[in-house]
Design a protein around this motif. Structure first.
Motif, mmCIF file in Angstrom:
data_model
loop_
_atom_site.group_PDB
_atom_site.id
_atom_site.type_symbol
_atom_site.label_atom_id
_atom_site.label_comp_id
_atom_site.label_asym_id
_atom_site.label_seq_id
_atom_site.Cartn_x
_atom_site.Cartn_y
_atom_site.Cartn_z
ATOM 1 N N MET A 120 0.844 64.946 52.199
ATOM 2 C CA MET A 120 0.731 66.032 53.317
ATOM 3 C C MET A 120 -0.721 66.241 53.446
ATOM 4 N N THR A 121 -1.052 65.530 54.738
ATOM 5 C CA THR A 121 -2.563 65.931 55.044
ATOM 6 C C THR A 121 -3.203 67.320 55.304
ATOM 7 N N GLN A 122 -2.166 68.346 55.674
ATOM 8 C CA GLN A 122 -2.814 69.510 55.660
ATOM 9 C C GLN A 122 -3.015 69.998 54.330
ATOM 10 N N ILE A 154 2.959 73.540 48.027
ATOM 11 C CA ILE A 154 4.668 73.563 48.363
ATOM 12 C C ILE A 154 4.929 74.374 49.492
ATOM 13 N N TYR A 155 3.707 74.627 50.203
ATOM 14 C CA TYR A 155 4.082 75.229 51.566
ATOM 15 C C TYR A 155 4.942 74.693 52.288
ATOM 16 N N PRO A 156 5.119 73.350 52.676
ATOM 17 C CA PRO A 156 6.072 72.762 53.713
ATOM 18 C C PRO A 156 7.374 72.684 53.008
ATOM 19 N N ASP A 158 -0.535 69.456 64.803
ATOM 20 C CA ASP A 158 -0.736 69.594 63.455
ATOM 21 C C ASP A 158 0.550 69.700 62.582
ATOM 22 N N GLN A 159 1.597 70.114 63.075
ATOM 23 C CA GLN A 159 2.758 70.446 62.076
ATOM 24 C C GLN A 159 3.587 69.395 62.100
ATOM 25 N N LYS A 160 3.385 68.161 62.689
ATOM 26 C CA LYS A 160 4.351 67.016 62.954
ATOM 27 C C LYS A 160 4.760 66.474 61.590
ATOM 28 N N GLN A 161 3.712 66.238 60.558
ATOM 29 C CA GLN A 161 4.149 65.735 59.511
ATOM 30 C C GLN A 161 4.916 66.651 58.720
ATOM 31 N N ALA A 174 -7.109 72.283 50.988
ATOM 32 C CA ALA A 174 -7.717 72.322 49.787
ATOM 33 C C ALA A 174 -8.781 71.970 49.487
ATOM 34 N N GLY A 175 -9.251 71.156 50.383
ATOM 35 C CA GLY A 175 -10.670 70.456 50.361
ATOM 36 C C GLY A 175 -10.992 69.688 49.082
ATOM 37 N N LYS A 176 -12.113 69.892 48.809
ATOM 38 C CA LYS A 176 -12.501 69.104 47.504
ATOM 39 C C LYS A 176 -12.119 69.863 46.140
#
Ligand code: TYM
Length: 340
Positions: free
Chosen positions: A110-112, A130-132, A152-155, A117-119
């Motif tokens: 998941m790219t989001q 586990i958001y998705p 942005d929610q496609k994935q 979360a960044g670095k």
């Protein structure tokens, strides 16, 4: 008259403040147009919001502000079910089941999560990871067939489809969960920052000049459009040239999204001109369309009792549907129910 609507829509917006015209064009405007033809559930996803730190007082206010934004934009609480996610416990219950269905490998892609979360991944909440699964639970607990969202929610929607399929297969209950379809508009599903056409317009951007908020007054809108980045050329005449100028392309998408005029027509109208007329007309359209919505949000925020009443009514209606699904799911997965 009780018309029969076959398909169900669910979508949600996080109460993280600063709702902007990207949220409006990419999502909320579509919610409004779907409510006559579908059974609609629109939630305010407060459980999702706490995957990053929130101030509890501000979270409560922002929850009401999303409710006000929904209604001011044209969502009719008599036609659609409007509620906050945490008030319907079946969302969290189904999310737990999905935590046990979803594979770690799926979530790792998941790219989001990577973006948010960044670095400092080690320090991100496990909820963010586990958001998705919770998002899939939001959708599937109502057996929603259609989900209007921004690009942005496609994935996450693709993951929801995978979860539905795996659940149906693992528990031998073909067609129990529908495989929901994302509804994503081509040009307005990814509105970009006014300062940088490579960045999505976002609630969390530090610069106010990157976005037009649903609460901006007309003079702020005019100022922000005036300052918005364009290009050191005139308006090109070919779409291929425009696609290379991401900031110009973005302003054209916003213009088309609010005016309903096709992008090609706008290009023909402004080609060869510098951007001042274009910007001034765009401001006019934005002010004309946003002014009544902004005024209504502000008015509704003065009557919190009314907003809470709507959410309570929505909670009751949502609970009825969601509880039935969760009862069936508990039976399917083999939980013993202590029923007399
Ligand atoms: P959220 O709160 O970030 O955004 C709400 C909606 O606005 C869309 N959006 C945009 N569309 C176009 N251009 C932009 N710059 C832009 N920024 C945001 C989002 O795609 C979204 O549709 N995870 C979701 C909320 C959610 C949800 C759900 C959505 C939770 N459960 C179930 C659908 C179904 C989110 O964080 O949206």
């Amino acid at each position: 008259m009780n018309e029969i609507k076959k398909n169900t829509v669910l979508s949600g917006v996080q109460p993280s403040g600063n709702l902007h015209i990207g949220n409006y064009l990419g999502a909320i405007k579509n919610f409004v147009s779907m409510q006559s033809d579908y059974n609609c559930f629109f939630c305010i996803v407060d459980l999702h919001a706490i995957t990053v730190k929130q101030d509890p007082k501000i979270l409560k206010r922002n929850t009401l502000e999303v409710a006000a934004s929904y209604i001011a934009s044209g969502i009719d609480p008599k036609k659609s079910v409007v509620f906050n996610q945490s008030s319907v416990s079946a969302h969290s219950e189904l999310a737990w089941i999905f935590n046990c269905v979803t594979r770690m490998g799926w979530l790792n892609r998941m790219t989001q999560f990577k973006d948010k979360a960044g670095k400092d991944k080690e320090n991100a909440s496990s909820g963010l990871f586990i958001y998705p699964n919770l998002m899939a639970a939001d959708i599937l607990v109502y057996k929603a067939t259609h989900v209007p969202v921004g690009n942005d929610q496609k994935q996450h929607l693709e993951l929801t489809r995978d979860i539905a399929q795996k659940f149906n297969r693992d528990f031998n209950c073909e067609n129990f969960f529908p495989i929901p379809e994302p509804i994503i508009d081509k040009d307005i599903s990814r509105i970009m920052s006014l300062k940088d056409g490579g960045q999505k317009m976002s609630k969390s951007d530090l610069s106010e000049y990157s976005r037009i908020s649903l609460l901006d007054e007309s003079d702020e809108i005019i100022k922000k459009i005036k300052k918005a980045k364009t290009a050191d050329t005139v308006m090109p005449e070919k779409i291929e040239q425009i696609l290379k100028l991401s900031e110009v392309n973005n302003l054209l998408n916003i213009y088309a999204g609010f005016s309903g005029i096709e992008k090609e027509k706008l290009i023909a109208q402004y080609k060869g001109q510098n951007f001042s007329n274009f910007k001034s007309d765009l401001s006019d359209i934005l002010v004309e369309q946003m002014k009544p919505i902004t005024a209504e949000i502000k008015k509704l925020m003065q009557d919190k009792g009314y907003l809470i009443e709507i959410l309570l009514e929505g909670q009751n209606k949502a609970n009825e549907v969601a509880q039935k699904t969760i009862n069936d799911v508990y039976d399917i997965v083999g939980f013993l129910r202590n029923e007399t």
